[in-house]
Motif scaffolding. Structure first.
Motif, short mmCIF file in Angstrom:
data_model
loop_
_atom_site.label_atom_id
_atom_site.label_comp_id
_atom_site.label_asym_id
_atom_site.label_seq_id
_atom_site.Cartn_x
_atom_site.Cartn_y
_atom_site.Cartn_z
N ASN A 1 -4.76 -4.30 0.33
CA ASN A 1 -6.58 -3.89 0.08
C ASN A 1 -6.93 -5.49 1.15
O ASN A 1 -7.96 -4.91 1.37
CB ASN A 1 -6.93 -3.93 -1.22
CG ASN A 1 -6.69 -2.02 -1.55
OD1 ASN A 1 -6.31 -1.59 -0.38
ND2 ASN A 1 -7.18 -2.09 -2.64
N LYS A 2 -6.63 -6.77 0.68
CA LYS A 2 -7.24 -7.76 1.22
C LYS A 2 -8.90 -7.32 1.31
O LYS A 2 -9.37 -7.45 1.54
CB LYS A 2 -7.21 -7.82 2.28
CG LYS A 2 -5.39 -8.13 2.74
CD LYS A 2 -5.08 -8.87 4.39
CE LYS A 2 -3.81 -8.67 3.90
NZ LYS A 2 -2.79 -8.41 5.58
N GLY A 3 -9.45 -7.94 -0.58
CA GLY A 3 -11.08 -7.85 -0.12
C GLY A 3 -10.81 -7.48 -1.66
O GLY A 3 -10.07 -8.02 -2.95
N ILE B 1 -10.60 0.67 3.69
CA ILE B 1 -10.60 -1.03 3.91
C ILE B 1 -12.58 -1.16 3.27
O ILE B 1 -13.96 -0.52 2.92
CB ILE B 1 -10.95 -0.95 5.23
CG1 ILE B 1 -11.60 0.13 6.51
CG2 ILE B 1 -9.18 -0.16 5.83
CD1 ILE B 1 -12.06 -0.23 7.64
N VAL B 2 -12.88 -2.56 3.45
CA VAL B 2 -14.18 -3.19 3.67
C VAL B 2 -15.54 -2.84 4.58
O VAL B 2 -14.23 -2.45 6.17
CB VAL B 2 -14.25 -4.96 3.53
CG1 VAL B 2 -15.48 -5.42 3.33
CG2 VAL B 2 -13.25 -5.06 2.18
N ASN B 3 -16.69 -2.62 4.06
CA ASN B 3 -17.62 -1.75 4.77
C ASN B 3 -16.89 -0.46 6.00
O ASN B 3 -16.90 -0.14 7.17
CB ASN B 3 -17.12 -2.31 6.01
CG ASN B 3 -18.23 -3.93 5.52
OD1 ASN B 3 -19.00 -3.78 4.93
ND2 ASN B 3 -18.15 -4.97 5.73
N ALA B 4 -16.02 0.70 5.06
CA ALA B 4 -15.79 1.60 5.76
C ALA B 4 -16.95 2.32 5.78
O ALA B 4 -15.96 3.56 6.72
CB ALA B 4 -14.48 2.55 4.15
N GLU B 5 -17.92 2.66 5.79
CA GLU B 5 -18.66 3.25 6.02
C GLU B 5 -20.31 3.01 6.94
O GLU B 5 -21.06 2.81 6.90
CB GLU B 5 -19.66 4.23 5.20
CG GLU B 5 -18.48 4.70 4.24
CD GLU B 5 -19.57 5.61 3.25
OE1 GLU B 5 -20.33 4.91 2.43
OE2 GLU B 5 -19.18 7.43 2.74
N LYS C 1 -7.80 7.39 7.71
CA LYS C 1 -7.68 5.99 8.59
C LYS C 1 -8.10 4.56 7.84
O LYS C 1 -7.64 4.10 7.69
CB LYS C 1 -7.93 5.63 9.48
CG LYS C 1 -6.77 6.92 10.33
CD LYS C 1 -7.21 6.66 11.93
CE LYS C 1 -6.55 7.68 13.00
NZ LYS C 1 -6.12 7.66 14.03
N ARG C 2 -9.48 5.18 7.57
CA ARG C 2 -9.85 4.08 6.58
C ARG C 2 -9.45 3.60 5.21
O ARG C 2 -9.38 2.84 4.50
CB ARG C 2 -11.72 4.27 6.32
CG ARG C 2 -12.35 4.83 6.94
CD ARG C 2 -13.50 6.09 6.74
NE ARG C 2 -13.25 6.81 5.76
CZ ARG C 2 -14.42 7.60 5.31
NH1 ARG C 2 -15.57 7.19 5.38
NH2 ARG C 2 -13.91 8.71 4.84
N ILE C 3 -8.29 4.25 5.13
CA ILE C 3 -7.46 4.07 3.34
C ILE C 3 -6.89 3.49 3.73
O ILE C 3 -5.89 3.38 4.34
CB ILE C 3 -7.18 5.35 2.75
CG1 ILE C 3 -8.47 7.08 2.46
CG2 ILE C 3 -6.55 5.15 1.16
CD1 ILE C 3 -8.00 8.08 1.88
N THR C 4 -6.83 2.04 2.90
CA THR C 4 -5.71 1.27 2.86
C THR C 4 -4.36 1.84 1.92
O THR C 4 -4.44 2.52 1.57
CB THR C 4 -5.89 -0.04 2.09
OG1 THR C 4 -5.94 -0.27 0.75
CG2 THR C 4 -7.54 -0.47 2.71
N LYS C 5 -3.00 1.03 2.97
CA LYS C 5 -2.34 1.58 1.74
C LYS C 5 -1.82 1.05 0.56
O LYS C 5 -1.17 2.41 0.06
CB LYS C 5 -0.81 0.56 2.96
CG LYS C 5 -0.71 0.92 4.57
CD LYS C 5 0.36 -0.56 4.72
CE LYS C 5 0.87 -0.63 6.14
NZ LYS C 5 2.02 -0.76 6.75
N PHE C 6 -2.59 0.09 0.63
CA PHE C 6 -2.17 0.29 -1.78
C PHE C 6 -3.07 1.28 -2.18
O PHE C 6 -3.07 1.71 -3.53
CB PHE C 6 -2.82 -1.36 -2.16
CG PHE C 6 -3.06 -1.24 -3.34
CD1 PHE C 6 -0.88 -1.39 -4.28
CD2 PHE C 6 -3.69 -1.32 -3.91
CE1 PHE C 6 -1.11 -1.76 -5.75
CE2 PHE C 6 -3.72 -1.91 -5.54
CZ PHE C 6 -2.35 -1.62 -6.40
N GLY C 7 -3.98 1.15 -1.07
CA GLY C 7 -5.08 3.10 -2.00
C GLY C 7 -4.95 3.65 -1.66
O GLY C 7 -4.94 4.34 -2.79
N LYS C 8 -4.07 4.00 -0.64
CA LYS C 8 -2.84 5.25 -1.05
C LYS C 8 -2.30 5.39 -2.33
O LYS C 8 -2.65 6.47 -2.48
CB LYS C 8 -2.51 5.45 0.56
CG LYS C 8 -1.34 7.03 0.39
CD LYS C 8 -1.26 7.11 1.52
CE LYS C 8 -0.02 8.49 2.08
NZ LYS C 8 0.36 8.84 2.79
#
Length: 464
Positions: free
Chosen positions: A307-309, A334-338, A350-357
Motif C-alpha cells: 500500500n505504501k502509505g 492509492i494515496v490521493n485516489a480522488e 485501478k485506484r485499488i492497490t494489490k494489498f488493498g484488493k
C-alpha cells in the motif's frame, strides 16, 4: 371449468425439503453403519440423541454457510457435489473437536473415514434424486401473466432469473389493444377471449397480475379474473411475488399508494429486539477489534509492502436519520485516489492497490468499523452507509432512497450479501431494493441469515 393443477414446490418448501431430507439421509446412513458390528463411533439409539442432534445442527449451519441450500446451486450437480464435500469436511472436523457433546474418538480411526464417507454418499444420493426429479420440468410452476405489454420485458427478466422452477408460459394483454400498440416478442401472447381455456390447456398453476393501472384492465379480463377468484384459483399481484422470490422491494413499480408497500417491521420499534441487537453489536465489536489487534502485525507488513502509505483513513458517511459521521477503514486505494474528483468505486478499479484488493476481498478492510459500532454510529447489520455526495445525487434520482436512513447503517447487510458492489445508479437502485426489504422484514432470523451469508462471502473470498 374443471382444472387439475400440477404439483409444484414453493421456494420455502424446497429449502425446508432439502434440509429435512439431508438430515434423514444422514441418519439413515448412520443406522446402516450400525449394522456393521465393528462400527462403534456413533450409535443410532436414544442414549446418543444429543450427539445426533448436534450432528443435525452442524449440517444445517455449515450447509447454509457453504451454500448447500442455495436453490440455484442446488439445481446443478457440479456445485452441489463441491458444496457437499466442503460442508461434510467442516461438519466432521467440528464434530471431532466437540467431544463433550459428540462421541469420543474410536480406537480404530478408520471409523471416522466411514462416518465421513457415509455423510457424503447419503446426501449426494438424495441430491441426485432432487436434481433429476424435483428440479425437472414436471414440477415447474406454470404461470400466466396478465399485464400491460409495455411493462412485460422488465417483469419477465426479473422473475426468470430468480427461480428456475417459476415458468411464465405466456401473457395476456390487460389493456385495450390498438393498431399502434407496443408488441412484445419473446413470450407467447394469448388472447383475452381465450383466458379460461388457456388456464386449462396450459395447466396453469397461478395467474400473475402486473397491471399498474387497475382501471385500465379490460372488462373481459377483469370478469374472468373475478370468476377464477371465486373458484379458489390462485391469483397474485406482481409486487408480492417479486418481493417473495427476489427478496427485495420493487420500488420502481410503487406509485402514489407507496404506503401500502412499506409496512415496516415491528422490530424497528421492538425494545427487546433493539436491546439484543445492541448487545450483539457490542459483543461482536469487541471480538472483531480483538481479532484485528492479533492480525495487525501482518496487516502492517502488507500495508508497508503493498500500500505504501497511511494504514487507516476516515471518510464522512451518512448515518441514521441523515446524521453524518466519520467512518474508519483500512486504506485500500492509492494515496490521493480522488484528486480528480469523487468517483464510483468499480470492479477492477485501478485506484485499488494489490494489498488493498486482498483486504477488500477478505473483508478485512472493514475491521476498524467495529469502533464505529462500539460508538453507536453503526450496527453490525444494516444498510451500508453512503457518502454525502452520492446520497445527494441518488436521492434526487431514486425514489425513497433516503428511507434507508431510518435505521442505523451496518457493517454488513442484506444488500451486501445479495448483490455486487454498487458502481452505478442502477446498482444503487438494486441495493436500495434489498435495503428496504431488510427494513421491512427485519428480524432475528433475517439477521442470522445475513450473518451466515456474510461468513460465506468471507470464506469464498467474494468481498469487493
Amino acid at each position: 371449468m374443471t382444472h387439475k393443477k400440477g404439483i409444484h414446490f414453493e421456494v420455502s418448501e424446497r429449502k425446508i425439503l432439502l434440509r429435512i431430507m439431508d438430515i434423514i439421509m444422514v441418519f439413515l446412513a448412520i443406522y446402516f453403519l450400525n449394522l456393521y458390528p465393528k462400527f462403534e463411533y456413533i450409535q443410532f439409539n436414544e442414549s446418543n440423541y444429543v450427539a445426533l442432534a448436534l450432528l443435525a445442527v452442524y449440517i444445517i449451519i455449515f450447509g447454509t454457510i457453504f451454500e448447500l441450500y442455495d436453490l440455484q446451486k442446488a439445481s446443478k450437480f457440479d456445485s452441489t457435489f463441491r458444496n457437499i464435500v466442503i460442508t461434510t469436511s467442516t461438519v466432521v472436523l467440528f464434530y471431532l473437536l466437540t467431544p463433550v457433546l459428540s462421541p469420543y474418538l474410536p480406537e480404530e480411526r478408520i471409523q471416522i473415514v466411514y462416518f465421513y464417507l457415509a455423510i457424503i454418499i447419503s446426501i449426494l444420493l438424495w441430491r441426485l434424486f432432487y436434481i433429476n426429479l424435483i428440479e425437472s420440468p414436471r414440477f415447474y410452476k406454470r404461470v400466466l401473466l396478465v399485464a400491460e405489454i409495455s411493462n412485460i420485458d422488465g417483469l419477465v427478466k426479473a422473475l426468470n432469473t430468480s427461480d428456475p422452477n417459476y415458468k411464465i408460459v405466456g401473457f395476456i394483454n390487460s389493456e385495450t389493444s390498438t393498431p399502434d400498440s407496443v408488441k412484445f416478442k419473446g413470450l407467447k401472447e394469448f388472447q383475452p377471449k381465450d383466458f379460461l381455456s388457456v388456464i386449462e390447456k396450459e395447466r396453469i398453476s397461478e395467474v400473475l397480475v402486473a397491471s399498474f393501472n387497475s382501471e385500465a384492465i379490460i372488462a373481459e379480463v377483469y370478469h374472468d379474473l373475478m370468476m377464477l377468484l371465486e373458484r379458489g384459483f390462485k391469483i397474485r399481484e406482481y409486487t408480492q411475488v417479486y418481493e417473495e422470490l427476489l427478496h427485495r422491494v420493487p420500488i420502481q413499480f410503487v406509485g402514489k399508494d407507496f404506503y401500502k408497500y412499506f409496512p415496516f417491521s415491528r422490530s424497528n420499534e421492538n425494545k427487546l429486539y433493539i436491546f439484543f441487537q445492541r448487545t450483539f453489536d457490542i459483543l461482536l465489536a469487541i471480538i472483531g477489534l480483538t481479532a484485528g489487534v492479533l492480525i495487525l502485525p501482518f496487516i502492517l507488513i502488507g500495508n508497508m509492502l503493498g500500500n505504501k502509505g497511511p494504514l487507516l483513513y476516515t471518510q464522512e458517511r451518512i448515518g441514521r436519520n441523515g446524521k453524518p459521521f466519520k467512518i474508519i477503514k483500512l486504506r485500500t486505494m492509492i494515496v490521493n485516489a480522488e484528486k480528480d474528483g469523487v468517483k464510483w468505486a468499480k470492479k477492477d478499479d485501478k485506484r485499488i492497490t494489490k494489498f488493498g484488493k486482498f483486504l477488500r476481498r477478505s473483508r478485512l478492510d472493514e475491521i476498524p468499523q467495529f469502533f464505529n459500532v462500539l460508538k453507536g454510529d453503526m450496527s453490525v447489520i444494516g444498510p451500508r452507509p453512503e457518502r454525502p455526495f452520492f446520497v445527494n445525487e441518488l436521492s434526487r434520482i431514486i425514489p425513497f432512497y433516503e428511507t434507508r436512513h431510518i435505521i442505523k447503517p451496518g457493517l454488513t447487510g442484506w444488500a451486501q450479501v445479495k448483490t455486487r458492489y454498487g458502481s452505478s445508479v442502477d446498482d444503487s437502485l438494486t441495493k436500495l431494493q434489498y435495503d428496504l426489504y431488510y427494513i421491512k422484514h427485519r428480524s432475528v432470523f433475517l439477521d442470522f441469515n445475513i450473518t451466515i451469508k456474510t461468513l460465506s462471502t468471507i470464506l469464498y473470498y467474494r468481498g469487493q
